[in-house]
Design an enzyme around this catalytic site. Structure first.
Site, short mmCIF file in Angstrom:
data_model
loop_
_atom_site.label_atom_id
_atom_site.label_comp_id
_atom_site.label_asym_id
_atom_site.label_seq_id
_atom_site.Cartn_x
_atom_site.Cartn_y
_atom_site.Cartn_z
N HIS A 43 -1.76 0.43 -9.62
CA HIS A 43 -2.36 -0.52 -8.67
C HIS A 43 -2.97 -1.72 -9.41
O HIS A 43 -4.14 -2.04 -9.29
CB HIS A 43 -3.44 0.18 -7.81
CG HIS A 43 -3.80 -0.57 -6.57
ND1 HIS A 43 -4.12 0.07 -5.37
CD2 HIS A 43 -3.92 -1.90 -6.32
CE1 HIS A 43 -4.41 -0.86 -4.46
NE2 HIS A 43 -4.30 -2.05 -5.01
N ARG A 95 0.85 -1.19 0.00
CA ARG A 95 0.00 0.00 0.00
C ARG A 95 0.88 1.24 0.00
O ARG A 95 1.98 1.23 0.58
CB ARG A 95 -0.90 0.04 1.26
CG ARG A 95 -2.11 -0.87 1.21
CD ARG A 95 -3.16 -0.41 0.20
NE ARG A 95 -4.35 -1.24 0.21
CZ ARG A 95 -4.56 -2.31 -0.57
NH1 ARG A 95 -3.63 -2.69 -1.44
NH2 ARG A 95 -5.69 -2.97 -0.50
#
Ligand code: NDP
Ligand code: OXD
Length: 309
Positions: free
Chosen positions: A272, A224
């Site tokens: 992502h 993340r």
């Protein structure tokens, strides 16, 4: 009884097909169509708007479409008495393994440096190393890192891993806890960050920890964005402490226009996409847990909010 499905996909067809095939006896509500909210017992969600879950009076289990659950934890109105199950499914694991192996090989074979050389028309060999002489470290050694490490092990890399609790992983020298972090960083010519974002891991890669890597180490972040202090990474890249990086996740997504990472010559930016939850195998995983739940058995992969993942 119905199941609510809320993803961020532009095309819900694979999900509708998977639900129809694997749960033909369940009625499906695809967000934003909630139907009769009293009938919803299970919700499979990605990034639910604040208050959505709290508005379902008979909800019993919250399933995350992602392996990470920070997108659910951030909802201040999340019904805290309900179990949250994180996603563990073969498609997601296979995709992450592919991406991590690709990224490690990219840095291992000096592709970032060759891209810079190509840009200036430079034909010059960089002394190669074999995998058996390359040390790769993992921060996080869970479902995803474990599978990727197993493939890198087959290629012959020398692997170190870091977890919260002590554990043994074949082919990986494991470390844990505060002292273990410095140990794994010191051994990581290529560092792969595959931690969940929690209170304990927020900003874990910062000026101090980048300085603990071998000089010129490569950094791969597929966990993340919040795990990294981005200004510190930039400074480490600019002074050569970090030699190159692959960044798939960022504090702000989409990555803002004008971020120096977009055009940094030593950085690969991806949006992502390291691993995607695959509808067919994900619905199979959720349905297996629903069957366990309905049989009064313990579900797998239930989040422990004390530890944050
Ligand atoms: P798991 O829960 O299976 O594994 C998490 C690992 O991190 C475990 O080894 C755990 O230790 C370790 N860990 C957690 N907190 C700490 C800590 N404070 N100190 C040391 N180690 C810690 O997660 P997954 O492998 O399934 O997923 C990891 C993350 O990957 C997700 O949370 C998500 O953020 C990210 N992800 C990113 C994707 C992308 O496309 N970029 C796709 C999917 C996931 P222990 O073994 O002791 O529990
Ligand atoms: C996940 C993700 O957490 O896609 O699964 O990032």
């Amino acid at each position: 009884m119905s199941i609510l499905h809320k993803s961020d996909c532009t095309n819900e067809d694979p999900w509708r097909a998977a639900w129809a095939q694997q749960a033909p006896d369940r009625s499906l509500q695809v967000y934003p169509d909630l139907g009769e909210v009293e009938t919803i017992r299970y919700a499979l969600v990605w990034d639910p708007p604040a208050g959505l879950l709290a508005s379902l009076p008979n909800l019993e289990v919250i399933f995350s479409i992602g392996a990470g659950i920070d997108h659910i934890a951030k909802d201040p109105e999340r019904p805290k008495h309900l179990p949250v199950v994180r996603m563990v499914e073969d498609g997601l694991t296979a995709g992450m393994t592919e991406f991590v192996v690709l990224s490690v090989l990219w840095h291992h074979r000096d592709m970032a440096a060759y891209a810079v050389q190509q840009n200036s028309g430079l034909w010059q060999e960089i002394e190669p190393k074999l995998a058996k002489d390359r040390k790769v470290g993992f921060l996080g050694m869970g479902a995803l890192a474990g599978a990727a490490a197993a493939k890198l092990c087959i290629l012959g890399f020398r692997l170190h891993g870091w977890s919260r609790s002590p554990k043994q992983v074949p082919g990986v020298i494991m470390h844990h806890g505060e002292a273990g972090l410095a140990e794994v960083l010191g051994e990581s010519e290529i560092l792969v960050c595959l931690l969940p974002l929690t209170a304990a891991t927020e900003g874990i890669m910062n000026r101090r920890t980048f300085a603990q890597l071998p000089e010129g180490a490569a950094f791969v972040n597929v966990g993340r964005g919040g795990l990294v202090v981005e200004e510190d990474l930039l400074a480490a890249l600019n002074c050569g402490q970090v030699g190159s990086a692959t960044l798939d996740v960022f504090r702000q997504e989409p990555l803002r226009a004008g971020s120096p990472f977009w055009s940094h010559p030593k950085v690969v930016v991806t949006p992502h996409i390291a691993a995607k939850t695959m509808a067919e195998s994900a619905v199979a995983s959720v349905m297996a847990n629903i069957r366990r739940f309905e049989a009064g058995e313990a579900m797998l992969n239930v989040v422990d909010f004390e530890r944050g993942y």
